[in-house]
Scaffold this motif. Structure first.
Motif, PDB file in Angstrom:
ATOM      1  N   ASP A  37       0.830  -1.204   0.000  1.00 15.10           N
ATOM      2  CA  ASP A  37       0.000   0.000   0.000  1.00 15.10           C
ATOM      3  C   ASP A  37       0.864   1.253   0.000  1.00 15.10           C
ATOM      4  O   ASP A  37       2.000   1.251   0.482  1.00 15.10           O
ATOM      5  CB  ASP A  37      -0.917   0.021   1.233  1.00 15.10           C
ATOM      6  CG  ASP A  37      -1.996  -1.042   1.170  1.00 15.10           C
ATOM      7  OD1 ASP A  37      -2.459  -1.342   0.047  1.00 15.10           O
ATOM      8  OD2 ASP A  37      -2.375  -1.569   2.226  1.00 15.10           O
ATOM      9  N   GLN A  38       0.305   2.327  -0.513  1.00 11.26           N
ATOM     10  CA  GLN A  38       0.911   3.650  -0.371  1.00 11.26           C
ATOM     11  C   GLN A  38       0.334   4.282   0.886  1.00 11.26           C
ATOM     12  O   GLN A  38      -0.881   4.311   1.064  1.00 11.26           O
ATOM     13  CB  GLN A  38       0.608   4.506  -1.598  1.00 11.26           C
ATOM     14  CG  GLN A  38       1.219   3.971  -2.889  1.00 11.26           C
ATOM     15  CD  GLN A  38       0.812   4.792  -4.099  1.00 11.26           C
ATOM     16  OE1 GLN A  38      -0.357   5.067  -4.303  1.00 11.26           O
ATOM     17  NE2 GLN A  38       1.785   5.177  -4.917  1.00 11.26           N
ATOM     18  N   VAL A  39       1.196   4.803   1.750  1.00 10.75           N
ATOM     19  CA  VAL A  39       0.753   5.250   3.066  1.00 10.75           C
ATOM     20  C   VAL A  39       0.985   6.752   3.238  1.00 10.75           C
ATOM     21  O   VAL A  39       2.055   7.271   2.901  1.00 10.75           O
ATOM     22  CB  VAL A  39       1.483   4.488   4.196  1.00 10.75           C
ATOM     23  CG1 VAL A  39       0.973   4.938   5.557  1.00 10.75           C
ATOM     24  CG2 VAL A  39       1.291   2.988   4.024  1.00 10.75           C
ATOM     25  N   VAL A  40      -0.030   7.410   3.781  1.00 10.60           N
ATOM     26  CA  VAL A  40       0.076   8.784   4.261  1.00 10.60           C
ATOM     27  C   VAL A  40      -0.287   8.753   5.737  1.00 10.60           C
ATOM     28  O   VAL A  40      -1.260   8.094   6.131  1.00 10.60           O
ATOM     29  CB  VAL A  40      -0.879   9.725   3.504  1.00 10.60           C
ATOM     30  CG1 VAL A  40      -0.791  11.147   4.059  1.00 10.60           C
ATOM     31  CG2 VAL A  40      -0.577   9.713   2.016  1.00 10.60           C
ATOM     32  N   VAL A  41       0.496   9.426   6.568  1.00 10.49           N
ATOM     33  CA  VAL A  41       0.268   9.399   8.015  1.00 10.49           C
ATOM     34  C   VAL A  41      -0.132  10.788   8.500  1.00 10.49           C
ATOM     35  O   VAL A  41       0.428  11.795   8.054  1.00 10.49           O
ATOM     36  CB  VAL A  41       1.525   8.922   8.766  1.00 10.49           C
ATOM     37  CG1 VAL A  41       1.277   8.903  10.278  1.00 10.49           C
ATOM     38  CG2 VAL A  41       1.950   7.541   8.278  1.00 10.49           C
ATOM     39  N   VAL A  42      -1.109  10.815   9.397  1.00 14.86           N
ATOM     40  CA  VAL A  42      -1.498  12.048  10.093  1.00 14.86           C
ATOM     41  C   VAL A  42      -1.320  11.798  11.583  1.00 14.86           C
ATOM     42  O   VAL A  42      -1.759  10.758  12.103  1.00 14.86           O
ATOM     43  CB  VAL A  42      -2.957  12.428   9.793  1.00 14.86           C
ATOM     44  CG1 VAL A  42      -3.391  13.626  10.638  1.00 14.86           C
ATOM     45  CG2 VAL A  42      -3.142  12.737   8.313  1.00 14.86           C
ATOM     46  N   VAL A  43      -0.664  12.713  12.285  1.00 14.66           N
ATOM     47  CA  VAL A  43      -0.437  12.519  13.718  1.00 14.66           C
ATOM     48  C   VAL A  43      -0.951  13.698  14.536  1.00 14.66           C
ATOM     49  O   VAL A  43      -0.931  14.846  14.083  1.00 14.66           O
ATOM     50  CB  VAL A  43       1.056  12.294  14.042  1.00 14.66           C
ATOM     51  CG1 VAL A  43       1.527  10.977  13.484  1.00 14.66           C
ATOM     52  CG2 VAL A  43       1.906  13.427  13.525  1.00 14.66           C
ATOM     53  N   SER A  44      -1.398  13.368  15.725  1.00 14.61           N
ATOM     54  CA  SER A  44      -1.743  14.375  16.725  1.00 14.61           C
ATOM     55  C   SER A  44      -0.509  14.681  17.567  1.00 14.61           C
ATOM     56  O   SER A  44       0.524  14.029  17.428  1.00 14.61           O
ATOM     57  CB  SER A  44      -2.871  13.866  17.624  1.00 14.61           C
ATOM     58  OG  SER A  44      -4.035  13.589  16.872  1.00 14.61           O
ATOM     59  N   ALA A  45      -0.637  15.644  18.460  1.00 12.08           N
ATOM     60  CA  ALA A  45       0.443  15.941  19.395  1.00 12.08           C
ATOM     61  C   ALA A  45       0.621  14.774  20.359  1.00 12.08           C
ATOM     62  O   ALA A  45      -0.314  14.021  20.640  1.00 12.08           O
ATOM     63  CB  ALA A  45       0.144  17.219  20.151  1.00 12.08           C
ATOM     64  N   MET A  46       1.828  14.614  20.874  1.00 12.74           N
ATOM     65  CA  MET A  46       2.151  13.504  21.767  1.00 12.74           C
ATOM     66  C   MET A  46       1.384  13.597  23.083  1.00 12.74           C
ATOM     67  O   MET A  46       1.414  14.623  23.758  1.00 12.74           O
ATOM     68  CB  MET A  46       3.652  13.481  22.054  1.00 12.74           C
ATOM     69  CG  MET A  46       4.524  13.245  20.836  1.00 12.74           C
ATOM     70  SD  MET A  46       6.289  13.479  21.211  1.00 12.74           S
ATOM     71  CE  MET A  46       6.553  12.213  22.477  1.00 12.74           C
ATOM     72  N   GLY A  47       0.721  12.503  23.443  1.00 17.04           N
ATOM     73  CA  GLY A  47       0.073  12.409  24.746  1.00 17.04           C
ATOM     74  C   GLY A  47      -0.825  13.579  25.065  1.00 17.04           C
ATOM     75  O   GLY A  47      -1.740  13.926  24.320  1.00 17.04           O
ATOM     76  N   LYS A  48      -0.563  14.228  26.188  1.00 10.82           N
ATOM     77  CA  LYS A  48      -1.376  15.356  26.668  1.00 10.82           C
ATOM     78  C   LYS A  48      -0.714  16.697  26.341  1.00 10.82           C
ATOM     79  O   LYS A  48      -0.966  17.696  27.009  1.00 10.82           O
ATOM     80  CB  LYS A  48      -1.566  15.242  28.182  1.00 10.82           C
ATOM     81  CG  LYS A  48      -2.306  13.986  28.631  1.00 10.82           C
ATOM     82  CD  LYS A  48      -3.756  14.002  28.180  1.00 10.82           C
ATOM     83  CE  LYS A  48      -4.524  12.797  28.733  1.00 10.82           C
ATOM     84  NZ  LYS A  48      -5.931  12.792  28.286  1.00 10.82           N
ATOM     85  N   GLU A  49       0.126  16.708  25.311  1.00 10.65           N
ATOM     86  CA  GLU A  49       0.897  17.923  25.036  1.00 10.65           C
ATOM     87  C   GLU A  49       0.006  19.119  24.717  1.00 10.65           C
ATOM     88  O   GLU A  49       0.301  20.249  25.127  1.00 10.65           O
ATOM     89  CB  GLU A  49       1.889  17.690  23.903  1.00 10.65           C
ATOM     90  CG  GLU A  49       2.783  18.897  23.656  1.00 10.65           C
ATOM     91  CD  GLU A  49       4.075  18.553  22.945  1.00 10.65           C
ATOM     92  OE1 GLU A  49       4.946  19.421  22.865  1.00 10.65           O
ATOM     93  OE2 GLU A  49       4.210  17.403  22.478  1.00 10.65           O
ATOM     94  N   THR A  50      -1.093  18.899  23.990  1.00  8.87           N
ATOM     95  CA  THR A  50      -1.993  20.015  23.691  1.00  8.87           C
ATOM     96  C   THR A  50      -2.548  20.620  24.980  1.00  8.87           C
ATOM     97  O   THR A  50      -2.593  21.844  25.132  1.00  8.87           O
ATOM     98  CB  THR A  50      -3.139  19.553  22.776  1.00  8.87           C
ATOM     99  OG1 THR A  50      -2.590  19.089  21.541  1.00  8.87           O
ATOM    100  CG2 THR A  50      -4.090  20.703  22.490  1.00  8.87           C
ATOM    101  N   ASP A  51      -2.956  19.763  25.913  1.00 10.77           N
ATOM    102  CA  ASP A  51      -3.447  20.262  27.205  1.00 10.77           C
ATOM    103  C   ASP A  51      -2.357  21.036  27.944  1.00 10.77           C
ATOM    104  O   ASP A  51      -2.632  22.066  28.575  1.00 10.77           O
ATOM    105  CB  ASP A  51      -3.933  19.098  28.077  1.00 10.77           C
ATOM    106  CG  ASP A  51      -5.198  18.460  27.537  1.00 10.77           C
ATOM    107  OD1 ASP A  51      -5.947  19.145  26.813  1.00 10.77           O
ATOM    108  OD2 ASP A  51      -5.428  17.273  27.827  1.00 10.77           O
ATOM    109  N   GLU A  52      -1.131  20.538  27.868  1.00  6.78           N
ATOM    110  CA  GLU A  52      -0.022  21.221  28.553  1.00  6.78           C
ATOM    111  C   GLU A  52       0.258  22.583  27.930  1.00  6.78           C
ATOM    112  O   GLU A  52       0.542  23.566  28.646  1.00  6.78           O
ATOM    113  CB  GLU A  52       1.225  20.334  28.497  1.00  6.78           C
ATOM    114  CG  GLU A  52       1.094  19.053  29.328  1.00  6.78           C
ATOM    115  CD  GLU A  52       2.188  18.051  29.035  1.00  6.78           C
ATOM    116  OE1 GLU A  52       3.078  18.363  28.200  1.00  6.78           O
ATOM    117  OE2 GLU A  52       2.157  16.944  29.612  1.00  6.78           O
ATOM    118  N   LEU A  53       0.159  22.685  26.615  1.00  4.17           N
ATOM    119  CA  LEU A  53       0.366  23.971  25.950  1.00  4.17           C
ATOM    120  C   LEU A  53      -0.744  24.955  26.318  1.00  4.17           C
ATOM    121  O   LEU A  53      -0.487  26.145  26.533  1.00  4.17           O
ATOM    122  CB  LEU A  53       0.422  23.771  24.437  1.00  4.17           C
ATOM    123  CG  LEU A  53       1.663  23.041  23.896  1.00  4.17           C
ATOM    124  CD1 LEU A  53       1.498  22.723  22.428  1.00  4.17           C
ATOM    125  CD2 LEU A  53       2.927  23.877  24.127  1.00  4.17           C
TER     126      LEU A  53
END
Length: 405
Positions: free
Chosen positions: A34-50
């Protein structure tokens, strides 16, 4: 070769070990052809920490700067995952939302996607590389960085799948969509396949994953969704146009939501335009009102009750109290101790008696119903907050959703 967009949430990339495991999974998907494209969120609770850091630093927190801050978490995760992929011999390139071609409106903290110009992502895929895109972000028509809001990474992944003509896999910390929360009912079942309409009703009723915006986008553009676990890698739940095939179940899921509150405006003159004034004021305050009940008028007086997010109760209560004197109402009564319990299933369209079974089951268990709301494939009731889990459990059993040994 099929294009597969794989989205990994914060828990899936929470630490270096998890990032390496995700990289290994991506590499194995590539080896499968397959051809793969990846989308990621921020690590763990990093958004809450920011967000917490912003509150410590500033009282004003301008939206433009908040978006610049929050989206840094996803950019960090994309770079780290690309490094892990390179170690496995998989060529990969990180992309911010703007580099990936996400054009949004100018609303900060909750921007909407206007267009996806995915040429750079497509070129990377065609060159045999894995694009790793930062989720929940883009660039506005004013050329400012924008944040799509909570759940925006799911929407990013679905939008890319639509632009590239692929399918979308949403990896999270659960192994799919369940008939109810397994933490509440241990005998809940994972649903193998569910329709977009059912999934949207479940999201609206309080099911936290996947994000409702992503499901709406997928339904509109016909993108198949596969909700899976990033910890077990087992097959999960497919969300498609096809209605549920789970043994032709009348009810597909039971959802409890204890995050709502209720306001009753009593002694309201039963006159044209009064309800319009009340709910226009709520809309202007950016409050999403859910269920509404107006009692039968007696002597020209009625009561109006409505539910809303519990977090919005303080400002709505103040607003309702100021409105009460203007419209001639006699009282305003808040209630923060309620919960909404909803049953969703496409089988409700053709099976009479679902509502009767709901009411009989709750009555037999001495659970009082305060409000009722229905659609073609959903029944929602408001009960006392303390009864939420028990109501979910007895209804789950009554409709044959419990697993069997």
């Amino acid at each position: 070769m099929a294009v597969v967009v794989q989205k990994f949430g914060g828990t899936s990339v929470a630490d270096p070990e998890r990032i390496r495991e995700v990289a290994d999974h991506v590499a194995r998907t590539m080896r499968r052809g397959d051809q793969v494209v990846v989308v990621v969120s921020a690590m763990g609770k990093e958004t809450d920490e920011l967000l917490h850091l912003a509150h410590q630093v500033s009282k004003t927190r301008p939206g433009r700067e908040m978006d610049m801050l929050i989206t840094a978490g996803e950019r960090k995760a994309t770079a780290l995952l690309c490094m892990a992929l390179h170690d496995l011999g998989v060529p990969a390139d990180s992309f911010t939302g703007s580099q990936a071609g996400f054009i949004t409106d100018t609303t900060h903290m909750n921007a909407k996607i206007l267009e996806v110009r995915a040429e750079r992502v497509r070129a990377a895929v065609d060159a045999g590389r894995v694009p790793v895109v930062g989720g929940a972000q883009g660039v506005s028509t004013n050329k400012d960085v924008t944040f799509l809001g909570r759940g925006g990474s799911d929407t990013t992944a679905v939008a890319l799948a639509e632009a590239l003509g692929g399918v979308c896999e949403l990896y999270t910390d659960v192994s799919g969509v369940f008939t109810t929360d397994p933490r509440v009912v241990s005998v809940a079942r994972r649903i193998n396949r569910i329709s977009f309409d059912e999934m949207l009703e479940m999201c609206a009723a309080g099911c936290p994953k996947p994000a409702m915006r992503a499901v709406e986008f997928a339904r509109t553009h016909g993108v198949k969704l596969h909700v899976r676990s990033a910890f077990t890698w087992e097959p999960g739940t497919w969300i498609t146009e096809k209605e549920t095939d789970m043994e032709d179940a009348i009810v597909s899921g039971v959802i409890g939501d204890a995050s709502e509150a209720k306001i009753t405006i009593g002694g309201v003159p039963d006159q044209p335009g009064v309800a319009a004034r009340v709910f226009r004021a709520m809309a202007s305050a950016d409050v999403n009102v859910d269920m509404i009940v107006q009692n039968v008028s007696e002597d020209g007086i009625t009561d109006i009750s409505f539910t809303l997010p519990a977090d919005d109760l303080p400002k709505c209560l103040a607003l309702a109290e100021s409105l009460a004197s203007e419209i001639g109402a006699s009282r305003v009564t808040p209630d923060s101790s309620i919960a909404k319990v909803s049953l969703v299933g496409a089988g409700m369209k053709t099976n009479p008696g679902v509502a009767a079974t709901v009411f009989e089951t709750l009555a037999a268990n001495k659970i009082n119903i305060e409000m009722i709301s229905t659609s073609a494939i959903r029944i929602s009731v408001v009960v006392a907050g303390a009864e939420c889990d028990r109501a979910v459990a007895v209804l789950h059993t009554a409709f044959g959703l419990d697993t069997t040994a």
